[in-house]
Design a protein around this motif. Structure first.
Motif, PDB file in Angstrom:
ATOM      1  N   HIS A   1       0.727  -1.243  -0.081  1.00 38.89           N
ATOM      2  CA  HIS A   1       0.246  -0.193  -0.024  1.00 38.89           C
ATOM      3  C   HIS A   1       0.774   1.278   0.074  1.00 38.89           C
ATOM      4  O   HIS A   1       0.437   2.173  -0.702  1.00 38.89           O
TER       5      HIS A   1
ATOM      6  N   HIS B   1      -5.826  -0.095   3.369  1.00 35.71           N
ATOM      7  CA  HIS B   1      -5.471   0.872   2.331  1.00 35.71           C
ATOM      8  C   HIS B   1      -6.175   2.283   2.671  1.00 35.71           C
ATOM      9  O   HIS B   1      -5.895   3.364   2.118  1.00 35.71           O
TER      10      HIS B   1
ATOM     11  N   GLY C   1      -9.668  -2.006  -1.621  1.00 32.55           N
ATOM     12  CA  GLY C   1      -8.898  -3.388  -1.475  1.00 32.55           C
ATOM     13  C   GLY C   1      -9.843  -4.393  -2.262  1.00 32.55           C
ATOM     14  O   GLY C   1     -10.670  -4.021  -2.777  1.00 32.55           O
TER      15      GLY C   1
ATOM     16  N   GLY D   1     -10.840  -6.842  -0.867  1.00 33.82           N
ATOM     17  CA  GLY D   1     -12.162  -7.136  -0.189  1.00 33.82           C
ATOM     18  C   GLY D   1     -13.252  -6.221  -0.418  1.00 33.82           C
ATOM     19  O   GLY D   1     -14.251  -6.571  -0.633  1.00 33.82           O
ATOM     20  N   GLY D   2     -13.047  -4.900  -0.580  1.00 34.31           N
ATOM     21  CA  GLY D   2     -13.804  -4.011  -0.672  1.00 34.31           C
ATOM     22  C   GLY D   2     -14.636  -4.367  -2.251  1.00 34.31           C
ATOM     23  O   GLY D   2     -15.829  -4.144  -2.566  1.00 34.31           O
TER      24      GLY D   2
ATOM     25  N   ILE E   1     -16.995  -7.151  -1.946  1.00 35.82           N
ATOM     26  CA  ILE E   1     -18.592  -7.167  -1.351  1.00 35.82           C
ATOM     27  C   ILE E   1     -18.996  -5.759  -2.118  1.00 35.82           C
ATOM     28  O   ILE E   1     -20.306  -5.644  -2.252  1.00 35.82           O
TER      29      ILE E   1
ATOM     30  N   MET F   1      -6.973  -5.837   6.881  1.00 35.25           N
ATOM     31  CA  MET F   1      -7.445  -5.525   7.979  1.00 35.25           C
ATOM     32  C   MET F   1      -7.936  -6.202   9.223  1.00 35.25           C
ATOM     33  O   MET F   1      -7.879  -6.001  10.360  1.00 35.25           O
ATOM     34  N   THR F   2      -8.755  -6.998   8.648  1.00 37.25           N
ATOM     35  CA  THR F   2      -9.606  -8.100   9.682  1.00 37.25           C
ATOM     36  C   THR F   2      -8.740  -9.060  10.004  1.00 37.25           C
ATOM     37  O   THR F   2      -9.217 -10.264  10.669  1.00 37.25           O
TER      38      THR F   2
ATOM     39  N   GLU G   1     -27.029   1.254   6.763  1.00 38.55           N
ATOM     40  CA  GLU G   1     -25.564   1.518   6.864  1.00 38.55           C
ATOM     41  C   GLU G   1     -25.221   2.853   6.265  1.00 38.55           C
ATOM     42  O   GLU G   1     -24.377   3.534   6.891  1.00 38.55           O
TER      43      GLU G   1
HETATM   44  C1  TPP Z   1     -20.166  -4.203   5.838  1.00 35.44           C
HETATM   45  C2  TPP Z   1     -18.953  -4.330   6.689  1.00 35.44           C
HETATM   46  N1  TPP Z   1     -18.639  -5.786   6.641  1.00 35.44           N
HETATM   47  C3  TPP Z   1     -17.195  -6.117   6.998  1.00 35.44           C
HETATM   48  C4  TPP Z   1     -16.271  -5.143   7.664  1.00 35.44           C
HETATM   49  C5  TPP Z   1     -15.134  -5.526   8.157  1.00 35.44           C
HETATM   50  N2  TPP Z   1     -13.926  -5.179   7.310  1.00 35.44           N
HETATM   51  C6  TPP Z   1     -13.057  -4.074   7.530  1.00 35.44           C
HETATM   52  S1  TPP Z   1     -11.929  -4.005   6.548  1.00 35.44           S
HETATM   53  C7  TPP Z   1     -12.421  -5.398   5.912  1.00 35.44           C
HETATM   54  C8  TPP Z   1     -11.545  -6.209   4.666  1.00 35.44           C
HETATM   55  C9  TPP Z   1     -10.429  -5.166   4.047  1.00 35.44           C
HETATM   56  O1  TPP Z   1      -9.733  -6.206   3.270  1.00 35.44           O
HETATM   57  P1  TPP Z   1      -9.576  -5.250   1.692  1.00 35.44           P
HETATM   58  O2  TPP Z   1     -10.344  -4.564   1.292  1.00 35.44           O
HETATM   59  O3  TPP Z   1      -8.753  -6.247   0.896  1.00 35.44           O
HETATM   60  O4  TPP Z   1      -8.069  -4.219   2.415  1.00 35.44           O
HETATM   61  P2  TPP Z   1      -6.919  -4.287   3.116  1.00 35.44           P
HETATM   62  O5  TPP Z   1      -7.300  -4.154   4.594  1.00 35.44           O
HETATM   63  O6  TPP Z   1      -6.479  -5.813   2.493  1.00 35.44           O
HETATM   64  O7  TPP Z   1      -6.171  -3.111   2.505  1.00 35.44           O
HETATM   65  C10 TPP Z   1     -13.592  -6.105   6.363  1.00 35.44           C
HETATM   66  C11 TPP Z   1     -14.017  -7.199   5.881  1.00 35.44           C
HETATM   67  C12 TPP Z   1     -16.725  -3.788   7.437  1.00 35.44           C
HETATM   68  N3  TPP Z   1     -16.076  -2.634   8.040  1.00 35.44           N
HETATM   69  N4  TPP Z   1     -18.053  -3.353   6.902  1.00 35.44           N
END
Ligand code: TPP
Ligand code: SF4
Lengths: 420, 389
Positions: free
Chosen positions: A18, A48, A90, A92-93, A96, A123-124, B88
């Motif tokens: 990052h 990030h 990310g 992750g984002g 979802i 982050m998690t 949310e």
């Molecule tokens: C609706 C919701 N679900 C779950 C979370 C918990 N959460 C926070 S950060 C994250 C994942 C982050 O991963 P990524 O987007 O890949 O970013 P990175 O931390 O790897 O930079 C999650 C699941 C949240 N904040 N909001």
């Protein structure tokens, strides 16, 4: 001297990919020569995303996965292609919030999305995302992922983005970022990265380029086009909804002393709602108050159609309808729909039933007549109403005539013949 | 209706709400279709300066927030299924302090329930949608003049307080057509917005004694603006639990409480000597008005309180309640949601409800409840035993 970043240290673990994205972004924005306050950085939730505090541009930090949708609103709100909307999110984002990315690409909003793909949720605690390649291990996936990863570049290219590129996030990639940032419309750049805290230990000896190659993630330019970017339409000249209302003048007089509740129950496409509206409006020009509600199944073109009208010499506050005093039934659908209502009606109430229908069991008086065949089923409700207005004298039939002529000027039915 | 000074039209409340919102200054509608909010969507499409068909309700509020950050005033209309998806994101806008109006048209739930069935079933939900139980303004509209006035008020309060505002209505209220004297509609003036004008660095979440921070849109190029939904200090920088950051979060609640006098709306129809008060709101308030008329014609003394500001609950309502021995709450839900919001779950001799699900409450049902109460009280006073107890 940094221009877009401030002097705060970058908030990431040592060696985290990052950091490189931020440093290369500083260079790329400098290359563009854009003013810091013409840049709006929208960040997602994840490691990030906490970068916003290190930027001296405008910053917006919203929810997990929704940054692209939020940035779409910002972009449409700015409505200015000279502004630079940047989105950091990310894998992750992107998992979802995949729909938002596809949607933004499809609309071709002015923005650049920078996906920080480190194959996991940093982050998690290093859980897998839908971007985790087959066999890739994370702290919660010691056997390695059992299915393959999304290819976001192919998805977004298919959705209509103007610019799509994947790079391996090592060293200086500011040239590629500059190119992506300078695109008008939607651009996306996926940066393959490493999470030093969770990916390295779980996958000893891994090489980023090798992982990407094995996962079929080719580092290349996918799309570079110049389709027209989204423009927000603004029209301040729409006519007031109140000005559009046809004002009605009272030309007739009704002698009714108390409210009358009237229900029309028939089939979709047979003019039930229109008839009810004509009834309400005729009452109004006869000096009465009136309300109308319609009921029909969600599939509006078939089945029953029913309407409830109250006409009253007094203002109507409660528009509920325990049971009607007058009920018109013009078809079998209407009869089936009105079953419960019919059972509540009393000897003081009256049902106007089409000749084709069997008498229902009821205390109410039944008046049978040939409503459907006189003028065709399409006008059965109007005909039934006219029959009633004529015989009851609830208000002058001329009121109905006027309303009909005013509202149904394109109608093929001759109201004068009907009236007779 | 024979008065020649009248300008009679045949209209519906969706039309009044939409026009009022636009007149007050709302300028972008973002919507995802759902019955019974579709008429609002339809009118908004014809009337709002900008209209957006969003791909879902989460995107809807995200887009709205983006617009709001650029100083536009966004509106949406939805029903429970869509609203649930929005929660949310509404929290996000609340935390960022970005104005917007969400019209929630209640229909019969749970889940998809009955799209065309009316209800007042989402009161408990809206009372607490902000995590932490922080206050968010929620208005309920009943008669057409209220629909006109309070919709504009929603825009005004959203901008003044810098908060999302919820206007809660129901299927019967927005879909019924009625004759109406258009002369009853007062003029609505658009809200005038003030932005931060000083030269000193802008702190996006620094508030004076009004507790409301000054606003600057992302379009400005003079000061850096930060909007964030994470717990933050006055600069908009994420901080987990510093005192400054927690105070800031508390301020979000306090500002909406502190200014509640500016947005407390109710109609108190008091009758001297009455010992029983009927409380109602929204669609059921129309039945309550009828019931009160009927009782008074019979020579019975009765008072009526129609609440229009539902949340936060204004203290005035409790002061009024204190004047009575018995309260009847009439609302179209099974559990007495507003009654419980005001008085909790503990059963009480003083407070009773007329409740119903799936059908409008009939004025007659309120009248019957009243008579039953009076009978019970008499039985008790005479030392008798009520057979129902
Ligand atoms: C609706 C919701 N679900 C779950 C979370 C918990 N959460 C926070 S950060 C994250 C994942 C982050 O991963 P990524 O987007 O890949 O970013 P990175 O931390 O790897 O930079 C999650 C699941 C949240 N904040 N909001
Ligand atoms: S946990 Fe991973 S993704 Fe997060 S900052 Fe550390 S190295 Fe980067």
């Amino acid at each position: 001297m940094k221009k877009y970043l401030n002097d705060n240290p970058l908030p990431f673990c040592k060696g985290c990919g990052h950091s490189l994205v931020s440093e290369n972004t500083e260079k790329a924005l400098n290359n563009l020569g854009i003013k810091p306050l013409d840049v709006i950085l929208v960040t997602d939730i994840g490691c990030h995303g906490i970068i916003d505090k290190a930027f001296q541009t405008h910053t917006v930090h919203g929810l997990h996965g929704r940054s692209v949708a939020l940035a779409s609103g910002v972009s449409a709100g700015l409505n200015n292609p000279d502004k630079k909307v940047l989105v950091f999110l990310g894998d992750g984002g992107a998992t979802i919030g995949m729909q938002h990315i596809i949607n933004a690409a499809h609309y071709n909003y002015n923005m650049t999305v920078v996906i920080h793909n480190n194959f996991l949720y940093g982050m998690t605690g290093g859980q897998p995302s839908e971007f985790t390649p087959l066999g890739f291990k994370t702290p919660t996936l010691s056997e390695g992922a059992d299915h393959s990863n999304y290819d976001i570049c192919k998805i977004v290219a298919a959705a209509g983005a103007n610019y799509v590129r994947r790079i391996i996030g090592i060293g200086d990639f500011s040239e590629q970022l500059t190119e992506a940032f300078s695109v008008k419309g939607f651009s996306l750049i996926e940066i393959i990265e490493i999470c030093t805290s969770y990916a390295v230990k779980a996958n000893p000896g891994m090489k980023l380029g090798k992982v990407a190659e094995k996962a079929g993630l080719v580092a290349k330019l996918y799309v570079n086009e110049d389709k027209k970017a989204f423009v927000t339409k603004v029209n301040n000249a729409h006519e007031s909804l109140i000005e559009q209302i046809k004002v009605m003048t009272v030309n007739y007089k009704s002698n009714i002393k108390k409210p009358v509740r009237i229900m029309i129950s028939g089939s979709a496409g047979e003019g039930v709602q229109v008839a009810a509206e004509l009834l309400a409006k005729s009452a109004i020009i006869s000096g009465l108050n009136s309300t109308k509600k319609g009921s029909y199944p969600v599939t509006v073109g078939v089945g029953f159609s029913s309407s409830e009208v109250i006409i009253s010499p007094e203002p109507i506050k409660y528009t509920g309808f325990p049971s009607p005093e007058i009920l018109f039934i013009t078809s079998q659908d209407g009869l089936d729909y009105a079953k419960a209502t019919i059972s509540k009606m009393t000897e003081n109430d009256c049902i106007y039933l089409d000749n084709s229908l069997n008498n229902p069991e009821t205390k109410a008086k039944i008046i049978k007549h040939d409503y459907r065949n006189k003028t065709g089923s399409k006008y059965a409700s109007i005909y039934a109403l006219l029959y009633y207005i004529n015989s009851s004298g609830i208000f002058p039939k001329e009121a109905f005539y006027d309303t009909f002529v005013q509202n149904m000027n394109s109608s093929k039915v001759d109201i004068t013949t009907l009236l007779n | 209706m024979n008065d020649t000074n009248q300008k009679i039209g045949f209209i519906d409340n969706s039309r009044l709400i939409t026009e009022s919102l636009v007149k007050a200054g709302a300028d972008v509608f973002v919507g995802y279709p759902i019955t019974p909010a579709n008429l609002l969507y339809y009118y908004a499409n014809k009337r709002f300066p900008s209209f957006f068909a969003a791909p879902d309700e989460i995107t809807t509020v995200q887009l709205m927030t983006g617009f709001s950050a650029c100083s536009r005033i966004p509106v949406t209309a939805t029903s429970f299924p869509g609203f649930a998806l929005m929660i949310e994101s509404i929290n996000m806008a609340y935390m960022m302090e970005l104005p917007m109006v969400i019209v929630l048209v209640q229909r019969l739930g749970p889940a998809t329930g009955s799209a065309t069935g009316g209800a007042q079933g989402d009161i408990s939900m809206v009372s607490n949608i902000i995590s932490g139980g922080l206050a968010i303004p929620v208005f309920s509209v009943s008669d057409p003049v209220d629909n006109w006035k309070i919709s504009a008020k929603c825009v005004e309060m959203a901008v003044k307080l810098r908060t999302p505002v919820i206007l809660i209505t129901s299927k019967e209220e927005v879909m019924t057509q009625f004759s109406f004297d258009l002369n009853k509609l007062d003029e609505i003036k658009p809200i005038q917005r003030k932005f931060y004008e000083k030269d000193e660095a802008f702190k996006p979440y620094l508030a004076d004694e009004s507790l409301i921070p000054q606003f600057l849109p992302l379009t400005n190029t003079k000061h850096q603006v930060r909007y964030t939904a994470s717990t933050h200090n006055s600069n908009g920088i994420l901080q987990n639990s510093t005192k400054e950051a927690l105070d800031n979060t508390e301020r979000l609640h306090n500002k909406n409480i502190m200014h509640i006098k500016d947005y407390t709306f109710f109609k108190y129809d008091k009758q001297e000597g009455a010992e029983i008060l009927i409380i109602s709101y929204g669609i059921t308030s129309m039945a309550a008005i009828n019931a009160v008329e009927t009782l008074r014609i019979e020579g019975i003394k009765i008072s009526l309180l129609i609440v229009k500001t539902l949340f936060p609950i204004p203290i005035e309502y409790y002061n009024i309640v204190d004047e009575y021995n018995k309260i009847i709450f009439a609302e179209e839900n099974l559990t007495g949601q507003y009654r419980k919001a005001m008085f909790g779950n503990q059963p009480s001799n003083k407070i009773s409800g007329v409740n119903k699900m799936g059908k409008m409450i009939d004025p007659e049902e309120i009248v019957l409840k009243f008579k039953e109460l009076v009978r019970e009280t008499r039985t008790k006073e005479m030392g008798g035993v009520n057979s129902e107890q």
